[in-house]
Motif scaffolding. Structure first.
Motif, PDB file in Angstrom:
ATOM      1  N   PHE A 284       0.828  -1.213   0.000  1.00 17.95           N
ATOM      2  CA  PHE A 284       0.000   0.000   0.000  1.00 17.95           C
ATOM      3  C   PHE A 284       0.866   1.269   0.000  1.00 17.95           C
ATOM      4  O   PHE A 284       0.689   2.148  -0.818  1.00 17.95           O
ATOM      5  CB  PHE A 284      -0.933   0.015   1.222  1.00 17.95           C
ATOM      6  CG  PHE A 284      -1.773   1.258   1.309  1.00 17.95           C
ATOM      7  CD1 PHE A 284      -2.920   1.395   0.549  1.00 17.95           C
ATOM      8  CD2 PHE A 284      -1.396   2.312   2.143  1.00 17.95           C
ATOM      9  CE1 PHE A 284      -3.677   2.557   0.616  1.00 17.95           C
ATOM     10  CE2 PHE A 284      -2.153   3.470   2.215  1.00 17.95           C
ATOM     11  CZ  PHE A 284      -3.298   3.588   1.447  1.00 17.95           C
ATOM     12  N   CYS A 285       1.791   1.351   0.935  1.00 23.32           N
ATOM     13  CA  CYS A 285       2.558   2.593   1.096  1.00 23.32           C
ATOM     14  C   CYS A 285       3.992   2.507   0.557  1.00 23.32           C
ATOM     15  O   CYS A 285       4.671   3.519   0.427  1.00 23.32           O
ATOM     16  CB  CYS A 285       2.603   3.002   2.568  1.00 23.32           C
ATOM     17  SG  CYS A 285       3.305   1.731   3.650  1.00 23.32           S
ATOM     18  N   GLY A 286       4.469   1.283   0.282  1.00 21.22           N
ATOM     19  CA  GLY A 286       5.817   1.126  -0.251  1.00 21.22           C
ATOM     20  C   GLY A 286       6.916   1.250   0.775  1.00 21.22           C
ATOM     21  O   GLY A 286       8.100   1.282   0.425  1.00 21.22           O
ATOM     22  N   HIS A 287       6.554   1.309   2.061  1.00 24.61           N
ATOM     23  CA  HIS A 287       7.558   1.424   3.118  1.00 24.61           C
ATOM     24  C   HIS A 287       8.068   0.044   3.540  1.00 24.61           C
ATOM     25  O   HIS A 287       7.336  -0.944   3.479  1.00 24.61           O
ATOM     26  CB  HIS A 287       6.973   2.143   4.336  1.00 24.61           C
ATOM     27  CG  HIS A 287       6.595   3.565   4.045  1.00 24.61           C
ATOM     28  ND1 HIS A 287       5.622   4.242   4.748  1.00 24.61           N
ATOM     29  CD2 HIS A 287       7.045   4.436   3.111  1.00 24.61           C
ATOM     30  CE1 HIS A 287       5.505   5.467   4.271  1.00 24.61           C
ATOM     31  NE2 HIS A 287       6.355   5.606   3.275  1.00 24.61           N
ATOM     32  N   ASN A 291       7.619  -5.849  10.168  1.00 27.08           N
ATOM     33  CA  ASN A 291       6.356  -6.107  10.878  1.00 27.08           C
ATOM     34  C   ASN A 291       5.163  -5.598  10.062  1.00 27.08           C
ATOM     35  O   ASN A 291       4.344  -4.807  10.536  1.00 27.08           O
ATOM     36  CB  ASN A 291       6.380  -5.421  12.248  1.00 27.08           C
ATOM     37  CG  ASN A 291       7.511  -5.919  13.127  1.00 27.08           C
ATOM     38  OD1 ASN A 291       7.585  -7.098  13.450  1.00 27.08           O
ATOM     39  ND2 ASN A 291       8.401  -5.006  13.501  1.00 27.08           N
ATOM     40  N   LEU A 292       5.096  -6.031   8.809  1.00 29.65           N
ATOM     41  CA  LEU A 292       4.010  -5.592   7.942  1.00 29.65           C
ATOM     42  C   LEU A 292       2.653  -6.079   8.463  1.00 29.65           C
ATOM     43  O   LEU A 292       2.555  -7.144   9.075  1.00 29.65           O
ATOM     44  CB  LEU A 292       4.219  -6.118   6.520  1.00 29.65           C
ATOM     45  CG  LEU A 292       5.434  -5.579   5.753  1.00 29.65           C
ATOM     46  CD1 LEU A 292       5.483  -6.182   4.360  1.00 29.65           C
ATOM     47  CD2 LEU A 292       5.411  -4.061   5.673  1.00 29.65           C
ATOM     48  N   ILE A 293       1.655  -5.295   8.192  1.00 28.19           N
ATOM     49  CA  ILE A 293       0.283  -5.626   8.612  1.00 28.19           C
ATOM     50  C   ILE A 293      -0.567  -5.859   7.363  1.00 28.19           C
ATOM     51  O   ILE A 293      -0.656  -4.991   6.498  1.00 28.19           O
ATOM     52  CB  ILE A 293      -0.322  -4.487   9.460  1.00 28.19           C
ATOM     53  CG1 ILE A 293       0.512  -4.291  10.732  1.00 28.19           C
ATOM     54  CG2 ILE A 293      -1.782  -4.763   9.787  1.00 28.19           C
ATOM     55  CD1 ILE A 293       0.117  -3.063  11.522  1.00 28.19           C
ATOM     56  N   GLU A 300      -4.344  -5.262   0.985  1.00 25.50           N
ATOM     57  CA  GLU A 300      -3.048  -4.600   0.860  1.00 25.50           C
ATOM     58  C   GLU A 300      -2.272  -4.791   2.154  1.00 25.50           C
ATOM     59  O   GLU A 300      -2.855  -5.002   3.222  1.00 25.50           O
ATOM     60  CB  GLU A 300      -3.224  -3.087   0.618  1.00 25.50           C
ATOM     61  CG  GLU A 300      -3.936  -2.726  -0.667  1.00 25.50           C
ATOM     62  CD  GLU A 300      -2.975  -2.563  -1.835  1.00 25.50           C
ATOM     63  OE1 GLU A 300      -1.800  -2.952  -1.686  1.00 25.50           O
ATOM     64  OE2 GLU A 300      -3.406  -2.060  -2.881  1.00 25.50           O
ATOM     65  N   SER A 301      -0.946  -4.698   2.057  1.00 30.87           N
ATOM     66  CA  SER A 301      -0.114  -4.719   3.262  1.00 30.87           C
ATOM     67  C   SER A 301       0.305  -3.294   3.595  1.00 30.87           C
ATOM     68  O   SER A 301       0.546  -2.470   2.701  1.00 30.87           O
ATOM     69  CB  SER A 301       1.114  -5.612   3.059  1.00 30.87           C
ATOM     70  OG  SER A 301       1.868  -5.186   1.944  1.00 30.87           O
ATOM     71  N   PHE A 302       0.364  -3.010   4.887  1.00 28.68           N
ATOM     72  CA  PHE A 302       0.725  -1.684   5.398  1.00 28.68           C
ATOM     73  C   PHE A 302       1.922  -1.819   6.336  1.00 28.68           C
ATOM     74  O   PHE A 302       2.065  -2.842   7.016  1.00 28.68           O
ATOM     75  CB  PHE A 302      -0.430  -1.067   6.204  1.00 28.68           C
ATOM     76  CG  PHE A 302      -1.628  -0.651   5.404  1.00 28.68           C
ATOM     77  CD1 PHE A 302      -1.948   0.691   5.282  1.00 28.68           C
ATOM     78  CD2 PHE A 302      -2.453  -1.594   4.800  1.00 28.68           C
ATOM     79  CE1 PHE A 302      -3.071   1.089   4.565  1.00 28.68           C
ATOM     80  CE2 PHE A 302      -3.568  -1.209   4.085  1.00 28.68           C
ATOM     81  CZ  PHE A 302      -3.892   0.135   3.963  1.00 28.68           C
ATOM     82  N   CYS A 303       2.739  -0.768   6.393  1.00 31.64           N
ATOM     83  CA  CYS A 303       3.711  -0.711   7.480  1.00 31.64           C
ATOM     84  C   CYS A 303       2.943  -0.299   8.734  1.00 31.64           C
ATOM     85  O   CYS A 303       1.871   0.314   8.626  1.00 31.64           O
ATOM     86  CB  CYS A 303       4.834   0.273   7.162  1.00 31.64           C
ATOM     87  SG  CYS A 303       4.369   2.008   7.240  1.00 31.64           S
ATOM     88  N   PRO A 304       3.427  -0.623   9.927  1.00 27.82           N
ATOM     89  CA  PRO A 304       2.677  -0.310  11.151  1.00 27.82           C
ATOM     90  C   PRO A 304       2.285   1.160  11.264  1.00 27.82           C
ATOM     91  O   PRO A 304       1.172   1.489  11.664  1.00 27.82           O
ATOM     92  CB  PRO A 304       3.641  -0.720  12.264  1.00 27.82           C
ATOM     93  CG  PRO A 304       4.481  -1.783  11.659  1.00 27.82           C
ATOM     94  CD  PRO A 304       4.659  -1.381  10.231  1.00 27.82           C
ATOM     95  N   GLU A 305       3.201   2.056  10.926  1.00 26.70           N
ATOM     96  CA  GLU A 305       2.923   3.484  11.069  1.00 26.70           C
ATOM     97  C   GLU A 305       1.799   3.928  10.142  1.00 26.70           C
ATOM     98  O   GLU A 305       0.864   4.632  10.561  1.00 26.70           O
ATOM     99  CB  GLU A 305       4.189   4.296  10.783  1.00 26.70           C
ATOM    100  CG  GLU A 305       3.991   5.790  10.996  1.00 26.70           C
ATOM    101  CD  GLU A 305       5.279   6.571  10.784  1.00 26.70           C
ATOM    102  OE1 GLU A 305       5.212   7.810  10.751  1.00 26.70           O
ATOM    103  OE2 GLU A 305       6.348   5.935  10.658  1.00 26.70           O
ATOM    104  N   CYS A 306       1.865   3.516   8.866  1.00 29.86           N
ATOM    105  CA  CYS A 306       0.834   3.926   7.917  1.00 29.86           C
ATOM    106  C   CYS A 306      -0.516   3.280   8.246  1.00 29.86           C
ATOM    107  O   CYS A 306      -1.573   3.884   8.048  1.00 29.86           O
ATOM    108  CB  CYS A 306       1.249   3.565   6.493  1.00 29.86           C
ATOM    109  SG  CYS A 306       2.598   4.599   5.870  1.00 29.86           S
TER     110      CYS A 306
END
Length: 321
Positions: A284-287, A291-293, A300-306
């Motif tokens: 999703f965010c490309g970060h 610890n992807l969510i 989509e997968s997100f980084c924890p912060e996003c």
């Protein structure tokens, strides 16, 4: 194509580096000769030669000879052989051009004489300045000398009374025998991790041995195809040399195989690293995160912060509704 970046693998007689060749003690003096700890100095001097009396420019010299052929400086020149010039400091050619290092101009005796005469004559300041600049870069072609001059050096020059100062950050290549590397590594400190260390004399011997072997193989093949020209006695007389040549060539091939194995390992490491990066990069965010969510609501997968920011955004939007 950027001419200053052409490498031997594309055009074997080209190099993207300019190398200052020197001796064992001199290279340490160069690296320690700067105005501060991480600066070196290649001191300028008036070159020796047939025009030395009328040439008083102090210069620092470099060569654009490809690294694998630098050993020729020792093999061709008795003086350089005596001074054990297996050492060198190399810089990117583009960097050197930016710092006013220029290729030597090789002129025949007549034209060179005219240039020196014009440069020493009374003239306007502008013309004298131009002629003096050209004079500082000029060198005899050597068309009337028994040894035919020094065009093989492929020399570049930096004109300055003191010499060529350089930061360690600018060094791209250090040439020296393998057993001498530790001392130079200690001088260069953290910069040595980025610098390419090359045993240019070993490379030269490998390449010239390869050429000699190829020439010898062609000679034997041609002789065997025409029996009347094949001199058996001559072949047997040089048999030991032929065997030695083949053994040396075999060692050269084995060294290439070892290099290929090292490259295979590096390629595998890069492949695994790429897989690791891809597996831990959020769609999703490309970060990057270990610890992807995964969010099934968006597939989509997100980084924890996003993911947290996105949740807060949704909550805020719901409150406002």
């Amino acid at each position: 194509m950027k001419a200053f970046e052409i490498e031997p693998k594309l055009k074997p007689d080209m190099s993207r580096f300019l190398i200052h060749m020197t001796g064992k003690d001199a290279i340490k003096s160069i690296l320690n000769g700067g105005r501060h700890k991480e600066e070196g100095l290649i001191r300028a001097q008036v070159p020796n030669g047939p025009k030395s009396e009328s040439f008083n420019h102090k210069i620092s010299c470099f060569t654009e000879t490809p690294i694998f052929a630098l050993g020729g400086f020792v093999a061709i020149s008795k003086r350089r052989n005596a001074e054990n010039m297996q050492y060198g400091v190399g810089f990117r050619k583009f960097y050197m051009v930016e710092h006013n290092v220029r290729p030597t101009i090789y002129l025949d005796n007549e034209v060179l004489g005219q240039l020196f005469k014009a440069a020493d004559a009374d003239s306007s300041d502008g013309v004298n300045s131009l002629l003096d600049t050209l004079k500082s870069l000029a060198h005899p072609l050597g068309e009337k000398m028994p040894l035919q001059g020094f065009t093989w050096e492929r020399e570049w020059r930096f004109i300055d009374e003191t010499g060529f100062y350089f930061d360690y950050d600018a060094i791209e290549v250090i040439c020296c025998p393998k057993e001498e590397q530790p001392e130079l590594l200690s001088i260069l400190g953290r910069h040595s991790e980025r610098i390419r260390f090359v045993d240019s004399w070993a490379q030269y011997k490998e390449h010239t041995q390869h050429i000699k072997h190829t020439d010898f193989k062609e000679k034997i093949s041609n002789a065997l195809s025409s029996h009347d020209e094949f001199k058996t006695d001559e072949f047997l007389e040089n048999y030991e040399d032929h065997v030695s040549s083949l053994n040396s060539y075999r060692q050269y091939l084995l060294s290439l195989q070892n290099n290929a194995n090292d490259i295979d390992e590096k390629l595998q490491e890069l492949k695994e690293w790429k897989q690791y990066i891809d597996a831990n990069t959020a769609s999703f965010c490309g970060h990057f995160s270990e610890n992807l969510i995964w969010r099934s609501d968006f597939e989509e997968s997100f980084c924890p912060e996003c993911s947290s920011d996105f949740n807060e955004g949704l909550a805020k939007a719901m409150r406002e509704d």
